[in-house]
Design a protein around this motif. Structure first.
Motif, mmCIF file in Angstrom:
data_model
loop_
_atom_site.group_PDB
_atom_site.id
_atom_site.type_symbol
_atom_site.label_atom_id
_atom_site.label_comp_id
_atom_site.label_asym_id
_atom_site.label_seq_id
_atom_site.Cartn_x
_atom_site.Cartn_y
_atom_site.Cartn_z
ATOM 1 N N UNK A 248 -4.463 -19.498 2.890
ATOM 2 C CA UNK A 248 -3.841 -20.796 2.123
ATOM 3 C C UNK A 248 -2.342 -19.958 1.733
ATOM 4 N N UNK A 249 -2.391 -18.614 1.159
ATOM 5 C CA UNK A 249 -1.199 -18.113 0.797
ATOM 6 C C UNK A 249 -0.152 -17.918 2.066
ATOM 7 N N UNK A 250 -0.769 -17.584 3.114
ATOM 8 C CA UNK A 250 0.263 -17.434 4.373
ATOM 9 C C UNK A 250 0.801 -18.808 4.725
ATOM 10 N N UNK A 251 -0.033 -19.857 4.786
ATOM 11 C CA UNK A 251 0.636 -21.296 5.205
ATOM 12 C C UNK A 251 1.339 -21.786 4.196
ATOM 13 N N UNK A 252 1.330 -21.722 2.737
ATOM 14 C CA UNK A 252 2.221 -21.900 1.657
ATOM 15 C C UNK A 252 3.503 -21.170 1.801
ATOM 16 N N UNK A 253 3.338 -20.137 2.030
ATOM 17 C CA UNK A 253 4.773 -19.236 2.345
ATOM 18 C C UNK A 253 5.335 -20.035 3.440
ATOM 19 N N UNK A 254 4.891 -19.959 4.454
ATOM 20 C CA UNK A 254 5.531 -20.615 5.993
ATOM 21 C C UNK A 254 6.224 -22.004 5.256
#
Length: 461
Positions: A350-356
């Protein structure tokens, strides 16, 4: 954001008309009659762009452009000369002396405004890269060693089997770089060119193709990851200012008329290659010098160590220009529940996709960083309260309406965020702002958004 334009023209009528046009285009405008008055205005507040109207026949434009380039306050300011005698020799002399472009009267308004927008976009990108390089230096990283520059690769795109021989000769003999003639369709088929082309020269003068084909080519080259940082020089018919304006607004870096001398074509091409190399070096400085020390390893975003000095520099620039600045704090709602229910691996996804999603939906000049476990910071220079509020709601929708992939064992997970927004104070009182203050205001607004039920935007009071 609107740039600051300084108009210099001895003829009052020209000066007034141009000021009205630039103001109507939402630029901040100053105007004066001569260069002595201009110098006083420049010392008070350096402009982003200077429009020099050649109302004075005694003016030595070449000498004045060189003087501006030698002045530390204006050495990086964009210069457009209007009213240059419509001869190829005069145009070349002005360009060679440091003008970014020269336009003969009567000036086509659409072309002038498109040229201004194009040049200010370039200037904004260059300033941001220099800002990031300065932040890198402030953190104590060494400057990269000088590198040996090999010949650049240049692509000449023409819709005909035999490209214009004069244009090909101007590039081949005037640049000292590798020039390759390719079909426009091939330019779009080629992927991950090794080495990539530094410059695309597009001959849009042929009668064998419609302008729409070239418009699509310019925008496609600018949009594709493998060609978007290459520069573009478009050759247009002499009597097609609206076509030239469209090319600039679609992302072309420069235009040149069919009647231009070979020396002018080569000069413009060399400038674009040099600009690309400078920007590439600045990007490499940021990437290589900062990646390990100031990048969050999970998301690839900047971390708190980078945020503090960069926000400080951003605030100083806002103080100098008098522009507003916005800071957003973004927090994932109920993130602990996600970790507890689906595991930390799902939380990391979730963190990685939000950052993207955040990074792909802000401007190049903006900054996004991970500053806590599930908390992100977005800084937007030159952004007013209404603009920041609109941006925050747009980001909220982009995040909240598309579920997140958390692995094959689970269906996509709906996730919501809350955003707190703070705006720097206006010109006179901006000196009282501090990085900690504006971040604390954004944090307080974020707390208000969560207290009001989450999944919303709150503005600092």
């Amino acid at each position: 954001m609107p740039g600051h334009i300084l108009i210099i023209d001895e003829v009052a009528t020209n000066r007034i008309v141009m000021k009205v046009k630039m103001s109507a285009a939402q630029f901040r405008v100053s105007a004066c009659a001569n260069h002595a008055e201009a110098q006083k205005l420049i010392v008070k507040q350096p402009p982003d762009l200077i429009l020099i109207g050649l109302g004075d026949p005694a003016l030595d434009l070449s000498a004045y452009c060189r003087a501006l380039r030698d002045n530390p306050l204006t050495q990086n300011v964009t210069i457009i000369a209007i009213g240059v005698n419509d001869t190829t020799q005069a145009r070349f002399a002005a360009l060679d002396a440091g003008a970014d472009d020269v336009l003969a009267r009567p000036v086509n308004d659409a072309l002038l405004l498109a040229r201004i927008r194009s040049l200010l976009r370039v200037q904004s990108t260059h300033q941001e890269l220099q800002l990031r390089e300065g932040t890198s230096s402030a953190l104590g990283f060494e400057e990269p060693a000088a590198v040996f520059e090999t010949p650049a690769h240049v692509a000449l795109l023409s819709a005909t089997q035999q490209p214009d021989s004069a244009l090909l000769a101007a590039l081949t003999h005037g640049l000292g770089h590798v020039v390759r003639t390719i079909d426009p369709d091939q330019a779009l088929r080629d992927r991950k060119l090794q080495p990539p082309h530094a410059l695309y020269v597009i001959d849009a003068t042929t009668q064998m193709a419609t302008p729409a084909r070239f418009f699509g080519l310019v925008s496609d080259l600018r949009a594709r990851p493998d060609t978007r940082r290459s520069t573009q020089l478009i050759v247009v018919p002499d009597d097609a200012p609206d076509m030239a304006a469209m090319f600039l607004d679609l992302g072309a870096d420069d235009i040149v008329a069919t009647s231009a001398q070979a020396s002018e074509i080569a000069l413009r091409a060399r400038r674009l290659i040099r600009r690309k190399r400078i920007q590439d070096r600045l990007r490499d400085t940021v990437r290589d010098g900062l990646q390990a020390a100031v990048t969050d390893p999970l998301t690839g975003l900047f971390n708190r160590r980078y945020v503090d000095p960069h926000l400080t520099r951003m605030t100083k620039q806002a103080q100098a220009s008098g522009n507003a600045m916005a800071v957003m704090m973004v927090d994932i709602d109920h993130f602990k529940t996600i970790n507890d229910t689906y595991g930390h691996a799902a939380g990391d996804l979730v963190l990685k996709q939000l950052a993207k999603r955040l990074k792909e939906n802000i401007r190049a000049v903006d900054m996004v960083a991970r500053v806590g476990g599930e908390e992100f910071l977005v800084a937007l220079p030159g952004t007013t309260g209404p603009q920041a509020q609109t941006t925050a709601h747009r980001l909220l929708g982009l995040i909240n309406r598309t579920p997140f992939d958390i692995g094959e064992a689970h269906p996509p997970l709906p996730v919501t965020i809350s955003i707190g927004v703070a705006i720097s104070r206006e010109k006179a009182t901006l000196k009282g702002d501090r990085v900690g203050t504006i971040c604390a205001q954004a944090d307080a607004a974020l707390y208000a958004a969560k207290s009001a039920g989450r999944d919303r935007v709150a503005m600092a009071g």
